[in-house]
Design an enzyme around this catalytic site. Sequence first.
Site, PDB file in Angstrom:
ATOM      1  N   LYS A   1       8.704  23.457 -12.531  1.00 44.89           N
ATOM      2  CA  LYS A   1       7.825  22.289 -12.349  1.00 44.89           C
ATOM      3  C   LYS A   1       7.360  22.203 -10.894  1.00 44.89           C
ATOM      4  O   LYS A   1       6.189  21.951 -10.620  1.00 44.89           O
ATOM      5  CB  LYS A   1       8.528  21.009 -12.783  1.00 44.89           C
TER       6      LYS A   1
ATOM      7  N   HIS B   1       1.865  18.958 -26.035  1.00 44.72           N
ATOM      8  CA  HIS B   1       1.672  17.512 -25.876  1.00 44.72           C
ATOM      9  C   HIS B   1       0.472  16.956 -26.642  1.00 44.72           C
ATOM     10  O   HIS B   1       0.458  15.773 -26.959  1.00 44.72           O
ATOM     11  CB  HIS B   1       1.562  17.145 -24.392  1.00 44.72           C
TER      12      HIS B   1
ATOM     13  N   GLU C   1      11.861  19.444 -23.543  1.00 41.00           N
ATOM     14  CA  GLU C   1      11.100  19.715 -22.317  1.00 41.00           C
ATOM     15  C   GLU C   1      11.658  20.947 -21.589  1.00 41.00           C
ATOM     16  O   GLU C   1      10.920  21.659 -20.927  1.00 41.00           O
ATOM     17  CB  GLU C   1      11.123  18.501 -21.373  1.00 41.00           C
TER      18      GLU C   1
ATOM     19  N   LYS D   1       4.015  11.772 -10.944  1.00 40.81           N
ATOM     20  CA  LYS D   1       3.228  10.960 -11.877  1.00 40.81           C
ATOM     21  C   LYS D   1       3.975   9.657 -12.098  1.00 40.81           C
ATOM     22  O   LYS D   1       5.134   9.660 -12.539  1.00 40.81           O
ATOM     23  CB  LYS D   1       3.049  11.686 -13.211  1.00 40.81           C
TER      24      LYS D   1
ATOM     25  N   ARG E   1      -1.557  22.516 -13.628  1.00 44.65           N
ATOM     26  CA  ARG E   1      -0.554  21.512 -14.022  1.00 44.65           C
ATOM     27  C   ARG E   1      -0.672  21.162 -15.508  1.00 44.65           C
ATOM     28  O   ARG E   1       0.309  20.759 -16.132  1.00 44.65           O
ATOM     29  CB  ARG E   1      -0.683  20.255 -13.157  1.00 44.65           C
TER      30      ARG E   1
ATOM     31  N   ARG F   1       0.818  -1.230   0.000  1.00 48.50           N
ATOM     32  CA  ARG F   1       0.000   0.000   0.000  1.00 48.50           C
ATOM     33  C   ARG F   1       0.848   1.276   0.000  1.00 48.50           C
ATOM     34  O   ARG F   1       0.395   2.347   0.391  1.00 48.50           O
ATOM     35  CB  ARG F   1      -0.970   0.039   1.172  1.00 48.50           C
TER      36      ARG F   1
ATOM     37  N   HIS G   1       9.855  11.145 -27.648  1.00 47.15           N
ATOM     38  CA  HIS G   1       8.836  11.980 -26.991  1.00 47.15           C
ATOM     39  C   HIS G   1       9.235  13.469 -26.963  1.00 47.15           C
ATOM     40  O   HIS G   1       8.452  14.341 -27.350  1.00 47.15           O
ATOM     41  CB  HIS G   1       8.582  11.463 -25.568  1.00 47.15           C
TER      42      HIS G   1
ATOM     43  N   ASN H   1       1.612  20.487 -20.212  1.00 49.06           N
ATOM     44  CA  ASN H   1       1.323  19.718 -21.416  1.00 49.06           C
ATOM     45  C   ASN H   1       1.418  20.568 -22.683  1.00 49.06           C
ATOM     46  O   ASN H   1       0.920  20.154 -23.732  1.00 49.06           O
ATOM     47  CB  ASN H   1      -0.073  19.096 -21.310  1.00 49.06           C
TER      48      ASN H   1
ATOM     49  N   HIS I   1       1.293  13.838 -28.802  1.00 47.89           N
ATOM     50  CA  HIS I   1       0.727  12.499 -28.604  1.00 47.89           C
ATOM     51  C   HIS I   1       0.163  11.952 -29.904  1.00 47.89           C
ATOM     52  O   HIS I   1       0.298  10.757 -30.196  1.00 47.89           O
ATOM     53  CB  HIS I   1      -0.322  12.509 -27.502  1.00 47.89           C
TER      54      HIS I   1
ATOM     55  N   GLU J   1      -3.369  17.798 -11.228  1.00 44.46           N
ATOM     56  CA  GLU J   1      -3.782  18.308 -12.539  1.00 44.46           C
ATOM     57  C   GLU J   1      -5.275  18.606 -12.648  1.00 44.46           C
ATOM     58  O   GLU J   1      -5.955  18.140 -13.554  1.00 44.46           O
ATOM     59  CB  GLU J   1      -3.329  17.337 -13.641  1.00 44.46           C
TER      60      GLU J   1
HETATM   61  N1  GLY Z   1       4.827  15.716 -17.560  1.00 45.74           N
HETATM   62  C1  GLY Z   1       3.710  16.476 -17.190  1.00 45.74           C
HETATM   63  C2  GLY Z   1       3.422  16.454 -15.720  1.00 45.74           C
HETATM   64  O1  GLY Z   1       4.210  15.961 -14.954  1.00 45.74           O
HETATM   65  O2  GLY Z   1       2.381  16.908 -15.327  1.00 45.74           O
END
Ligand code: GLY
Length: 371
Positions: free
Chosen positions: A228, A249, A186, A144, A242, A122, A267, A246, A253, A238
């Site tokens: 960030k 992106h 990035e 993430k 947040r 957990r 990417h 993107n 994508h 998000e």
């Molecule tokens: N790579 C985008 C984020 O971490 O929200």
Amino acid sequence: MTDIVHVPLAGREYDIHVGPGLLRRAGALVGPLLSRPRVAIVTDDRVAGLHLKSLRQGLEAAGISSTCLTLPAGEATKSWPYFERTVDWLLTERIERRDVVVALGGGVIGDLAGFAASVLRRGVRFVQVPTSLLAQVDSSVGGKTGINAARGKNLIGAFHQPSLVLADTDVLSTLPQRDFLAGYGEVVKYGLLGDEEFFQWLEANASSMLAGDEAVRIAAVKRSVEMKAEIVARDETEQGDRALLNLGHTFCHALEAATGYSSRLLHGEGVAIGCALAFDLSARLGLCAREEPSRVRAHLAGMGMKVDLADIGGDLPDAEGLLRLMAQDKKVIDGRLRFVLARGIGRAFVAEDVAPDAVRAVLRDALAARG
Ligand code: GLY
């Protein structure tokens, strides 16, 4: 000469160390997190050959022993079978609730090991030791974690913040130039989305970063993770801001899906092209000056990066086909196209319900320029 950026999430706060020699100092930095002097390292077979020994020596210098799982390098590892293998290995190694998992690698290893740590008993803590530029400035920060599903990338996962991030800038010198530049996609994104002064600084300094200038590398990674960290602290899961991360992106994508997530387009390369297209779309919608997309492209091209659809080899779908791929993006809500657009360099915002006709027109122009 180490910089520390703090991520101030109440109850889950952590530091990101940026600088040279951090693998060697890993024991001193990781030690305070441990309840016993033993960690489990997850890495891949490319990174292991380059950096595992230094990390283990760094840990041993502080009396910390380690056990290690080495997985195949590559995106295919970010999948159920390797996730199961990782969790099973952590259980076999008797990693307990108060232990720490160390992810040594790029985005694939960080996401996979972080996700495994999030579900093991957990939730156990984990430390990110990112070895690619992309992982240092983006994926290792913000919690993430996850794996890819047959239906799409990153569709299975959890928010699980690391307890520490060690971004050792020495390791960047072992990256192939193409990977370095993809990670730079990035870095430049941060300037474009929220800091024009940083973009200007990159215009002046980024070529020396590519040539190996350590001070510039440290400064670029530091400013990226600062941005960030600020955004993640405002909006961890998000719900709002947040999504600014993107930028580029949604286009990216679709292009990654169109190229089969293959080496035709990395990417970060897709992010750079996607940023240029997001500025095209912003200019077409009258949100920013016509010169802005050209300024973005001039910088990316000056760095020797892919900037246009013409730079992607092989066939691509037509505009309609790319639009269909965009409609499958995670960021589509109730079938409405959601984009990060910009009122200028450094002034991005999230736009709901963007007219598909404008996107279609941008894609048509970009495809026509391929000849
Ligand atoms: N790579 C985008 C984020 O971490 O929200």
